[in-house]
Design an enzyme around this catalytic site. Sequence first.
Site, PDB file in Angstrom:
ATOM      1  NE  ARG A 147      75.651  18.728  80.103  1.00 48.86           N
ATOM      2  CZ  ARG A 147      74.646  19.491  80.522  1.00 48.86           C
ATOM      3  NH1 ARG A 147      73.474  18.928  80.843  1.00 48.86           N
ATOM      4  NH2 ARG A 147      74.790  20.811  80.623  1.00 48.86           N
ATOM      5  CE  LYS A 178      78.266  18.931  82.656  1.00 46.14           C
ATOM      6  NZ  LYS A 178      79.332  19.848  82.174  1.00 46.14           N
ATOM      7  CG  HIS A 253      79.968  17.106  74.650  1.00 49.02           C
ATOM      8  ND1 HIS A 253      79.033  16.750  75.599  1.00 49.02           N
ATOM      9  CD2 HIS A 253      80.211  18.431  74.839  1.00 49.02           C
ATOM     10  CE1 HIS A 253      78.755  17.805  76.352  1.00 49.02           C
ATOM     11  NE2 HIS A 253      79.450  18.833  75.905  1.00 49.02           N
ATOM     12  NE  ARG A 256      75.498  19.487  75.919  1.00 51.21           N
ATOM     13  CZ  ARG A 256      74.376  19.852  76.561  1.00 51.21           C
ATOM     14  NH1 ARG A 256      73.250  19.196  76.318  1.00 51.21           N
ATOM     15  NH2 ARG A 256      74.395  20.843  77.418  1.00 51.21           N
ATOM     16  CG  HIS A 279      74.440  25.660  78.395  1.00 51.77           C
ATOM     17  ND1 HIS A 279      74.835  26.064  77.138  1.00 51.77           N
ATOM     18  CD2 HIS A 279      74.988  24.419  78.568  1.00 51.77           C
ATOM     19  CE1 HIS A 279      75.576  25.146  76.585  1.00 51.77           C
ATOM     20  NE2 HIS A 279      75.686  24.136  77.434  1.00 51.77           N
ATOM     21  CE1 TYR A 288      77.643  24.305  70.631  1.00 52.61           C
ATOM     22  CE2 TYR A 288      76.697  25.281  72.599  1.00 52.61           C
ATOM     23  CZ  TYR A 288      77.330  24.231  71.973  1.00 52.61           C
ATOM     24  OH  TYR A 288      77.650  23.096  72.684  1.00 52.61           O
TER      25      TYR A 288
END
Length: 314
Positions: A147, A178, A253, A256, A279, A288
């Site tokens: 990110r 995150k 992004h 990414r 994630h 994806y």
Amino acid sequence: MDILIERYLEYVRIQKRLAARTVTLYTLDLQKLTQHAEAESIELTEVKNNHIRRWAAHMHAQGRSSRGIALILSGWRGFYTWLGRKGLISSNPVQDVQAPKSAKPLPKALSVEDSVQLASYHNAAENPWLEARDAAMVELLYGSGLRVGELIGLDEVAASQSRGWVDMQAAEVHVLGKGGKRRSVPVGSKALLALQKWLLVRHQGLGGLDSAAAGATALFLGRNNTRLTAQSVWQRLKRRSLQAGLAMPVHPHMLRHSFASHVLQSSSDLRAVQELLGHTNITTTQVYTRLDFQHLAKAYDAAHPRAKISKPAT
């Protein structure tokens, strides 16, 4: 028009003082409501929850957007709220009706060819310091799926527990993602080479002199030898992608997304992609698989002899 609708429109125009444009939109929406009610041979005060749900589904089937349906339902809901205040209905038939959810758009990802074209691009006319930095940023964004916040949060060395860093010897980047979640991602040979070139000139600054601020730990520095900002990365990447000849401007992004899509295409290992991206939930990564299917569908259409409709013989 139904007398109740006329009275309601007068109410929102005079007492609520809504703009003329808003009143016009309300009028059109309530005309649709009247048409639906007439088709069912019922009065507006006889409309029930199941009618509203069926009409919303009908609009959705006709191709109206979820946002458009939500706005219409909002107008109807206000009308029936007013009828309730007048004591003309016992319950609002639109109260619990929501517009159908629209499908989330697929994330934009570059093709493998475009990704390689961008990563391989070299701008000989650019300042060598900026060129080395930007090339290293592109390689890390695409090569490790970072990110933009993780990228600019990297330190040159493991200087703080609150930031990430690159281990050149182990060919790994340790990022703080995150929610303060740490993860380690492999760094490819091309990215390592680009990082080595950047580190050789990092402390020289734009003027070619050793002007880095004392104690500056950021891996990627801006023009003032301070930690690079996310906005600067966006601007530099957009500029670089267009210079590289790509058809569309690229944002961080997107690289990414490209990283995740290309790894999944090659490995079919969704769990691995989840770990690489950091994630927490596998459902976030599953988007994806849709990109991967698009890729396979295009390959099928291009290669399979039965994929295309043959032209009739003349």
